[in-house]
Design an enzyme around this catalytic site. Structure first.
Site, PDB file in Angstrom:
ATOM      1  CB  VAL A  74      20.970  19.973  42.348  1.00 22.99           C
ATOM      2  CG1 VAL A  74      20.558  21.304  42.952  1.00 22.99           C
ATOM      3  CG2 VAL A  74      21.792  19.144  43.342  1.00 22.99           C
ATOM      4  CB  SER A 152      35.946  21.103  49.186  1.00 23.09           C
ATOM      5  OG  SER A 152      36.474  20.834  50.467  1.00 23.09           O
ATOM      6  CE1 TYR A 165      31.677  18.220  50.293  1.00 19.97           C
ATOM      7  CE2 TYR A 165      33.966  18.423  50.976  1.00 19.97           C
ATOM      8  CZ  TYR A 165      32.742  18.994  50.709  1.00 19.97           C
ATOM      9  OH  TYR A 165      32.577  20.347  50.851  1.00 19.97           O
ATOM     10  N   GLY A 166      35.735  14.292  48.446  1.00 19.81           N
ATOM     11  CA  GLY A 166      36.942  14.799  47.798  1.00 19.81           C
ATOM     12  C   GLY A 166      36.959  14.513  46.310  1.00 19.81           C
ATOM     13  CE  LYS A 169      31.952  20.219  47.265  1.00 19.85           C
ATOM     14  NZ  LYS A 169      30.924  21.050  46.599  1.00 19.85           N
ATOM     15  CB  ALA A 197      32.384  28.662  55.282  1.00 23.57           C
ATOM     16  CB  ALA A 198      31.881  28.555  60.688  1.00 22.91           C
ATOM     17  NE  ARG A 200      22.917  21.742  56.227  1.00 24.97           N
ATOM     18  CZ  ARG A 200      21.844  21.041  55.885  1.00 24.97           C
ATOM     19  NH1 ARG A 200      21.037  20.576  56.821  1.00 24.97           N
ATOM     20  NH2 ARG A 200      21.558  20.811  54.620  1.00 24.97           N
TER      21      ARG A 200
END
Length: 309
Positions: A74, A152, A165-166, A169, A197-198, A200
């Site tokens: 992407v 997130s 990541y934060g 997001k 969510a659960a 990976r």
């Protein structure tokens, strides 16, 4: 009335597993033709495989739906352009885009290599921007489109060890706010999902009892609403375990300082008033804040402002 997507074409990125897979399968069940995009990479973004996306395509087609796989990275504009072109060649349009692809490279900021920070931002933020940018002119020409960005709680509220990541997001909210304004004329509605969510990405962080409650299937109904014909726009929808909530960004009324009080010490002395949430409001455009501050300053000095029409 049942929400259906008959005649609609959807691209779901990162759809080879977890949330993306669930989004793609459920869109297809409700009539959408679905592009299952997945690089087939490991959790940290390394490696590549076509098998994950093709397995989801097989699941959809075996159930009577229509789907095609595409392994575009992407964050690679040429690969994304190829995916979009192949989608149009096959089905003639793109109505729905669910930006879901992502990776993790968690470490504390002090220990993190900037290359890992850059890569996570590249995949999450630039990947989302790249795919959305490729679909945008098509949706404008159609005078219709539905786009979901995936944020997130790590970006909205913070999470230890996830500065890269934060940051990526949290950027989804800013991107959504602008695209909502720019897409409104052409009925392009843009929303943000903030899922728990659960998957990976999270399965090693949760007790077994929570994993079942937080199945991706408990989140996808919110996504399908956000890309439906009657979807809202500029919504941050939190979702997990069948629970849904809306996150909003508010601004307090604040306090206006003038004269000798307009100093760092004055800000410190007035900070309780500045941070008082009573009467706080949601601002929906940046210029509203500019007008608010200028108006408050003018009132404090006994001036009048004419903003015109």
């Amino acid at each position: 009335m049942a929400i259906r997507f008959d005649g609609r074409v959807a691209i779901v990125t990162g759809a080879g597993a977890g949330l993306g897979r669930c989004h793609a399968v459920e869109l297809a069940k409700r009539g959408a033709k679905v592009v299952v995009n997945d690089l087939g990479a490991a959790l940290d973004g390394s490696g590549r495989s076509d098998s994950a996306a093709q397995q989801v395509v097989d699941q959809i087609t075996d159930a009577g739906g229509q789907a095609m796989a595409h392994g575009a990275d992407v964050s690679d504009a040429e690969q994304v352009a190829d995916m979009v072109a192949r989608t149009r060649d096959r089905w003639g349009r793109i109505d729905i885009l669910v930006n879901n692809a992502g990776i993790l490279r968690d470490k504390t900021f002090a220990k993190m290599e900037l290359s890992d920070f850059r890569k996570v931002v590249e995949v999450h933020l630039m990947g989302t921007a790249t795919v959305t940018h490729a679909c945008w002119p098509i949706m404008r020409d159609q005078r219709s489109g539905r786009i979901v960005l995936t944020a997130s709680s790590s970006g909205l509220y913070g999470n230890f060890g996830q500065s890269n990541y934060g940051a990526a997001k949290a950027a989804m909210v800013g991107l959504m706010n602008v695209l909502h304004l720019e897409g409104a004329r052409d009925d392009i509605r843009v929303n943000t999902l903030a899922p728990t969510a659960a998957t990976r990405m999270t399965r090693d962080l949760m007790p077994p009892e929570a994993l079942d409650l937080l199945r991706p299937e408990t989140i996808t109904p919110g996504v399908l609403y956000l890309v439906s014909e009657d979807a809202p726009s500029r919504v941050i929808l939190g979702a997990g375990a069948g629970s849904f909530a809306v996150t909003k960004i508010y601004e307090t009324p604040g306090a206006t300082l003038t004269g000798d009080a307009l100093t760092p010490e004055g800000v410190a002395a007035a900070f309780d008033r500045i941070s008082n949430p009573e009467g706080q409001q949601e601002l929906t455009q940046a210029f509203q804040q500019t007008q608010k501050y200028a108006r408050n300053g003018a009132e404090a000095l006994g001036l009048k402002l004419d903003w015109g029409t």
